[in-house]
Design an enzyme around this catalytic site. Sequence first.
Site, short mmCIF file in Angstrom:
data_model
loop_
_atom_site.label_atom_id
_atom_site.label_comp_id
_atom_site.label_asym_id
_atom_site.label_seq_id
_atom_site.Cartn_x
_atom_site.Cartn_y
_atom_site.Cartn_z
N GLY A 48 34.15 39.72 36.11
CA GLY A 48 34.88 39.50 37.57
C GLY A 48 33.73 39.52 38.32
O GLY A 48 34.06 38.43 39.14
N ASP A 104 34.06 42.29 42.25
CA ASP A 104 34.79 41.49 42.46
C ASP A 104 36.06 41.61 43.57
O ASP A 104 35.88 41.17 44.82
CB ASP A 104 35.05 40.63 41.65
CG ASP A 104 36.30 41.49 41.12
OD1 ASP A 104 36.16 42.73 40.98
OD2 ASP A 104 36.43 40.59 39.75
N ASP A 107 41.76 47.03 44.43
CA ASP A 107 43.41 46.99 44.41
C ASP A 107 43.70 48.57 44.63
O ASP A 107 44.16 48.72 46.11
CB ASP A 107 43.15 46.82 43.33
CG ASP A 107 44.64 46.17 43.10
OD1 ASP A 107 45.66 46.60 44.46
OD2 ASP A 107 45.42 45.71 42.03
N LYS A 135 42.25 44.38 48.94
CA LYS A 135 44.26 44.98 49.22
C LYS A 135 43.92 46.26 49.88
O LYS A 135 44.42 47.20 49.05
CB LYS A 135 44.59 44.42 48.08
CG LYS A 135 44.49 43.53 46.72
CD LYS A 135 45.24 43.62 46.38
CE LYS A 135 45.19 41.87 44.46
NZ LYS A 135 45.76 41.96 43.58
N PHE A 156 48.68 38.88 43.70
CA PHE A 156 47.64 38.93 42.52
C PHE A 156 46.78 37.81 42.33
O PHE A 156 47.66 36.41 42.35
CB PHE A 156 48.36 38.98 40.99
CG PHE A 156 47.78 38.88 39.61
CD1 PHE A 156 46.70 39.82 39.76
CD2 PHE A 156 47.86 37.43 39.33
CE1 PHE A 156 46.45 39.88 38.25
CE2 PHE A 156 46.06 37.68 37.79
CZ PHE A 156 45.79 39.01 37.72
N ILE A 157 45.57 37.61 42.58
CA ILE A 157 44.61 36.37 42.84
C ILE A 157 43.66 36.22 41.45
O ILE A 157 43.85 36.97 40.46
CB ILE A 157 43.89 36.35 44.22
CG1 ILE A 157 42.69 37.82 44.17
CG2 ILE A 157 44.92 36.16 45.48
CD1 ILE A 157 41.88 37.55 44.96
N ASP A 163 40.66 37.07 36.87
CA ASP A 163 41.09 36.21 35.83
C ASP A 163 42.30 36.40 35.88
O ASP A 163 42.65 37.72 36.26
CB ASP A 163 40.45 36.48 34.95
CG ASP A 163 40.74 38.29 34.24
OD1 ASP A 163 40.73 38.49 34.44
OD2 ASP A 163 41.33 38.59 32.91
N ARG A 169 38.24 32.53 35.85
CA ARG A 169 37.40 32.55 35.89
C ARG A 169 36.77 31.47 36.57
O ARG A 169 35.90 31.70 37.28
CB ARG A 169 36.85 33.48 34.81
CG ARG A 169 37.71 34.95 34.37
CD ARG A 169 36.41 35.64 33.51
NE ARG A 169 36.65 36.36 33.19
CZ ARG A 169 37.36 37.89 33.85
NH1 ARG A 169 36.89 38.11 35.38
NH2 ARG A 169 37.31 38.79 32.50
P1 IMP Z 1 41.71 48.94 41.59
O1 IMP Z 1 41.32 49.92 40.07
O2 IMP Z 1 43.25 48.79 40.99
O3 IMP Z 1 41.21 49.04 42.10
O4 IMP Z 1 41.66 47.30 40.32
C1 IMP Z 1 40.78 47.00 40.27
C2 IMP Z 1 39.84 46.09 39.29
O5 IMP Z 1 41.26 44.94 38.61
C3 IMP Z 1 39.14 44.49 39.78
O6 IMP Z 1 37.81 45.15 39.06
C4 IMP Z 1 39.71 43.39 39.14
O7 IMP Z 1 39.08 43.56 37.53
C5 IMP Z 1 41.35 43.93 38.69
N1 IMP Z 1 41.86 43.09 39.50
C6 IMP Z 1 42.62 43.70 41.44
N2 IMP Z 1 43.49 42.85 41.39
C7 IMP Z 1 43.47 41.75 41.15
C8 IMP Z 1 43.68 40.91 40.97
O8 IMP Z 1 44.48 40.75 41.90
N3 IMP Z 1 43.47 39.11 40.33
C9 IMP Z 1 42.61 39.68 39.27
N4 IMP Z 1 42.36 40.93 38.96
C10 IMP Z 1 42.35 42.11 39.82
MG MG Z 2 36.52 43.83 38.30
#
Ligand code: IMP
Ligand code: MG
Length: 179
Positions: A48, A104, A107, A135, A156-157, A163, A169
């Site tokens: 990403g 990138d 979340d 976020k 979600f983006i 992606d 992407r």
């Molecule tokens: P986390 O572990 O929940 O912080 O998620 C992080 C990973 O989830 C990022 O590195 C992204 O690959 C993916 N991700 C989280 N939110 C989004 C989104 O809105 N769109 C696309 N990929 C996301």
């Molecule tokens: Mg990522």
Amino acid sequence: MKKISILDKDFELFIPYEKIRAVIEDMAEKMNQTLEGKNPLFLCILNGSFMFAAEVFKRISLLDAEISFVKLASYEGTSTTGTVKELIGLNEDLSGRTVIVLEDIVDTGITIDKVIDQLQAMNPADLQIATLLLKPDALKKDVKLDYVGLEIPNEFIVGYGLDYDGRGRNLIDIYKVVE
Ligand code: IMP
Ligand code: MG
């Protein structure tokens, strides 16, 4: 408002490239100040972050800056460890180095938290985290983020490296899902 469809979802324009670029220019300027006189190693978390990493790194003016690319491999652990995310592809010795992770999006923070644990175990002198997007409402982990480009709502983006099931992407702007 510009709209697109990817697979079963509709998306609308959310962050135009001009805004992304301005945010990255500011971030790179701060990095250039903070990292002056150092031999930093930037670490791009694939897939990403590839566009974000390129955009940041070409604005780093330090001649001693290096970049490397790592990936997170996910596999099922034991019932207590759940899904394990292991960093693969790192060939550099991190001990004593200034390391800047380029991610990138943060979340829930679970991914970056695991990345931080694994990198800290390699004894860098200084570990800094840069994320293009955050976020805040989704964050569950108490992670120290040194550089945050933009805070966005819990939606979600896609685009700019991010992606939806492998698609989107290549979009230069960032789009958000329309429910
Ligand atoms: P986390 O572990 O929940 O912080 O998620 C992080 C990973 O989830 C990022 O590195 C992204 O690959 C993916 N991700 C989280 N939110 C989004 C989104 O809105 N769109 C696309 N990929 C996301
Ligand atoms: Mg990522």
